[in-house]
Every structure is written in structure tokens, then in C-alpha cells.
Design an enzyme around this catalytic site. Structure first.
Site, PDB file in Angstrom:
ATOM      1  N   ASP A 146      47.715   8.338  64.106  1.00 14.21           N
ATOM      2  CA  ASP A 146      47.784   7.980  65.533  1.00 14.21           C
ATOM      3  C   ASP A 146      46.394   7.616  66.061  1.00 14.21           C
ATOM      4  O   ASP A 146      46.223   6.646  66.798  1.00 14.21           O
ATOM      5  CB  ASP A 146      48.428   9.104  66.363  1.00 14.21           C
ATOM      6  CG  ASP A 146      48.036  10.503  65.902  1.00 14.21           C
ATOM      7  OD1 ASP A 146      47.371  10.627  64.849  1.00 14.21           O
ATOM      8  OD2 ASP A 146      48.367  11.476  66.597  1.00 14.21           O
ATOM      9  N   TYR A 193      59.684   4.872  52.006  1.00 21.68           N
ATOM     10  CA  TYR A 193      60.456   3.640  51.789  1.00 21.68           C
ATOM     11  C   TYR A 193      61.261   3.698  50.491  1.00 21.68           C
ATOM     12  O   TYR A 193      62.239   2.983  50.331  1.00 21.68           O
ATOM     13  CB  TYR A 193      59.536   2.415  51.759  1.00 21.68           C
ATOM     14  CG  TYR A 193      58.949   2.023  53.104  1.00 21.68           C
ATOM     15  CD1 TYR A 193      59.193   2.783  54.243  1.00 21.68           C
ATOM     16  CD2 TYR A 193      58.157   0.899  53.226  1.00 21.68           C
ATOM     17  CE1 TYR A 193      58.648   2.430  55.464  1.00 21.68           C
ATOM     18  CE2 TYR A 193      57.599   0.541  54.456  1.00 21.68           C
ATOM     19  CZ  TYR A 193      57.856   1.315  55.566  1.00 21.68           C
ATOM     20  OH  TYR A 193      57.314   0.967  56.783  1.00 21.68           O
ATOM     21  N   ASP A 219      49.741  -4.723  60.093  1.00 23.96           N
ATOM     22  CA  ASP A 219      50.212  -5.705  61.082  1.00 23.96           C
ATOM     23  C   ASP A 219      49.403  -5.611  62.373  1.00 23.96           C
ATOM     24  O   ASP A 219      49.071  -6.622  62.980  1.00 23.96           O
ATOM     25  CB  ASP A 219      51.697  -5.503  61.403  1.00 23.96           C
ATOM     26  CG  ASP A 219      52.581  -6.357  60.513  1.00 23.96           C
ATOM     27  OD1 ASP A 219      52.105  -6.740  59.418  1.00 23.96           O
ATOM     28  OD2 ASP A 219      53.725  -6.649  60.894  1.00 23.96           O
TER      29      ASP A 219
END
Ligand code: NAD
Length: 356
Positions: A222, A135, A250
Site C-alpha cells: 500500500d 493467480y 500498470d
């Protein structure tokens, strides 16, 4: 002890008012000072994070933050948009450790999208590194590809990078937090494919030498995404990088059923922190007195625990929240048949009453 109170926009002012009621009722020796942030600050001062607000935040031991944003600001230049205030605070205060607990409160077990037996008693803590990774890594941008599959065509690129000190400090935060809980850390990476995350795994393993009383496991991201919905209660503390943490926190939040229940904390190395609900400013319900203030009230409890060293007071708030839920009080977002629908202020009053 000083708390900077930044309610922000939309439901921010309504939910923070309830958290302040609760903090006031504890009658602890701290000073609270409010300032404008986000769209409200832009309207008054032409900037979402005015100098005076930043100064107050820097000088405080902790920041209690509501939410910022409204669709009406979407056309502003990016640096003037309300959401930039949070990024600015993270950057200026060095808030590198994001704590997102996912707790399934017993009376709300039916609100989860998973089967009740998978989430009953769920209490996990996701610690996301917040200031590094892909980011923020440089270089990034758009250019004409010099090589690759399609040389000469337009391409975009970002850079994933982590330095040793960045990994060491977030690993320490995770091990320290686990010591106060279930004594287990799951470090989530993608070491099988990415250099950055092989390095992450190596450094976390080294730091673990200082925390032999805490169990450490490594898991590929994953698999972690899968295990979170398969057997979420197997986790205690999850520590991971900025991007994986963004996504997994989230995912984990939905295990608990409602976004109106989820607190969060972002801390720096001086334990100074910004405490806010995980949701946004909810312009669709702002001003109606129906927003759920519990995520903000629980964020205030985290503030007492992590920045103000008031563990007992934090537990008092958390058990008061449990009590009002057990009494069947519900704001509309968590309402179901057989419970009692209440508004924002009534919910805040009930928590104050339950403090005893
Ligand atoms: P949101 O979280 O504000 O709302 C999503 C949905 O959840 C809405 O239907 C809303 O009514 C509901 N909701 C949220 N909080 C609630 C609460 N406490 N009680 C009951 N219902 C609640 O997300 P959004 O609609 O995508 O964004 C709205 C604005 O908030 C945007 O401007 C966005 O940029 C901003 N935002 C700010 C933050 C922040 O301040 N940290 C985080 C996310 C979004």
C-alpha cells in the site's frame, strides 16, 4: 542465435514489422523465423498456440511477440481464446520473471499525468514474479461455506502461496538486475498481514546476503502504491509477487504517459525470454498504419540485452529512439502541438536512420 518472431493479431503485425526492420539494420548474426499465434493461429490451425509455434518458441533463444486478441474471439471457449497463447508460452517455457521498465523519455515528460519535475529522468524497473502467487495457487474454486461469517452460503476462494525456490530465484534476478543499474532493490510485500509475504520478506533478506553491494529495502504494497505517485524517482528496482506486480507495473506505466512506449520482457532461468510491448492488439487502430511501434522496438532492445548478450546493440536502439523523439517525431498516441505526426512505418524508418 535464433529469434522466434510471433506477430499475432491486430497491430501486432504492423509493430513487429518495424522492430524487424531495426534488427535487420543492425546486421547481427541471428536467424529469425516467424509463426502464427493468437487469433491468426486459431483461424489457420484451430488453436491460438499450435504445436509448431510452441516448438519454434522452445527452440529459439528469444521470442519477439507482437500482441494477440480481438473482440471477435470473445465468444470462443476460454482455452481457444487468443490470450491463452501468452499464458501457454509462459507456462511451457517457465517464464517466471517479468521485467517492466518505466522510463520517462525527456521529450515526453508532458505526457505523464504527474508533474514534470516528479517524472523527468524517471528510470525504474519493476520485476514481477509471473508464475506463482494467488493467480496460480491451488486449491481454488466455489463451494458452500462450512464456517466463516455466513456458514451454509455460497463462497469463492483462492490460495496465495510461494515456495522458497520461487522466491529465491526471483530475488536473485532482481539483485543481479540492480547490480547493472542503481544498485538498490525495493522488495514489496504485505508481511504485516500475510504469512506468504512474511516468508517472502524473510527469504529475500536471506538471498540479499549474497548481494551486499546492492541496497535492499522492504516496503508494504500500500505504501509502494503511494510512493510510486509521490516520489517515483526514489525507486530503482522493485521486486514483488505476481498480484502486487500486476497492479504496480500498470500504475508505474502511467507515470510515463503512453502505453505505446512501454516494452516488457519475461525470462526463465536459462535467460530465454519473451519480449513484447505492454499494450494489446489495439483492434480500434489496426490496419490504419498509426500504431506506435516504439514499445516493440524497445522490447527488441531488451531482447538483445537480456537474452542475446548484445548490450551495445541494445543501447544503439535505445539511443536511436531517444533521437527520433528529440527530433519531434510522434505517432498520434504521443502527438502534441509543435511536434511532427508520423505513421508506424515512418517511425520505424526514422529509428533505422538514427542508428547511424
Ligand atoms: P490495448 O492495449 O490493445 O488498447 C488500449 C488503447 O490503447 C486503445 O485505444 C489502443 O488504440 C491504444 N494503443 C495500444 N497500443 C497502442 C500503440 N502501440 N500505439 C497507439 N495506440 C495504442 O487494450 P484493449 O483495447 O483493452 O485490448 C485489445 C485486445 O488486446 C483484446 O483482445 C485484449 O485481450 C488484447 N490484449 C492483448 C495483450 C497481449 O497480447 N499481451 C495485452 C493486453 C490486451
Amino acid at each position: 542465435m535464433k529469434i522466434a518472431v510471433l506477430p499475432g493479431d491486430g497491430i501486432g503485425t504492423e509493430i513487429v514489422a518495424e522492430a524487424i526492420k531495426v534488427l535487420d539494420a543492425l546486421a547481427l548474426p541471428f536467424e529469425m523465423e516467424s509463426a502464427l499465434v493468437g487469433g491468426a493461429a486459431y483461424e489457420a490451425h484451430g488453436h491460438p498456440l499450435p504445436e509448431s509455434t510452441l516448438k519454434l518458441a522452445k527452440e529459439a533463444d528469444a521470442i519477439l511477440f507482437g500482441a494477440v486478441g480481438d473482440w471477435k474471439y470473445d465468444k470462443l471457449d476460454r482455452p481457444l481464446r487468443p490470450e491463452q497463447a501468452i499464458l501457454g508460452l509462459r507456462k511451457h517455457l517457465g517464464l517466471f520473471a517479468n521485467f517492466r521498465p518505466a522510463i520517462c523519455h525527456a521529450p515526453l515528460v508532458g505526457a505523464s499525468s504527474l508533474k514534470p519535475e516528479l517524472v523527468a529522468g524517471l528510470d525504474i524497473l519493476i520485476i514481477r514474479e509471473l508464475t506463482g502467487d494467488i493467480y496460480f495457487g491451488q486449491p481454488r474454486g466455489r463451494r458452500t461455506a462450512a464456517d466463516g461469517l455466513f456458514p451454509g452460503t455460497e463462497e469463492a476462494f483462492d490460495t496465495m502461496r510461494y515456495s522458497r525456490p520461487e522466491i529465491e530465484r526471483i530475488a536473485r534476478v532482481a539483485f543481479e538486475a540492480a547490480r547493472k543499474r542503481g544498485k538498490k532493490v525495493t522488495s514489496v510485500d504485505k508481511a504485516n498481514v500475510l504469512e506468504t509475504f512474511q516468508f517472502w520478506k524473510d527469504v529475500v533478506t536471506e538471498v540479499h546476503q549474497d548481494y551486499q553491494d546492492v541496497a535492499l529495502e522492504h516496503m508494504y504494497v500500500d505504501n509502494a502504491a503511494m510512493q510510486l505517485v509521490k516520489q517515483p524517482k526514489a525507486f530503482d528496482v522493485i521486486v514483488t509477487g505476481n498480484m502486487f506486480g500486476d497492479i504496480l507495473s500498470d500504475e508505474a506505466s502511467m507515470l510515463t504517459g503512453s502505453i505505446g512506449m512501454l516494452p516488457s520482457a519475461s525470462l526463465n532461468d536459462r535467460k530465454q525470454g519473451l519480449y513484447e510491448p505492454s499494450h494489446g492488439s489495439a483492434p480500434d487502430i489496426a490496419g490504419k498504419g498509426v500504431a506506435n511501434p516504439l514499445a516493440t522496438i524497445l522490447s527488441a532492445a531488451m531482447m538483445l540485452r537480456y537474452s542475446l548478450n548484445q548490450e551495445q546493440a541494445a543501447q544503439r536502439i535505445e539511443s536511436a529512439v531517444q533521437q527520433v523523439l528529440a527530433q519531434g517525431l510522434r505517432t498520434p498516441d504521443i502527438y502534441s502541438d509543435g511536434t511532427t505526426k508520423v505513421g508506424t512505418a515512418q517511425m520505424g524508418d526514422a529509428v533505422v536512420k538514427a542508428l547511424g
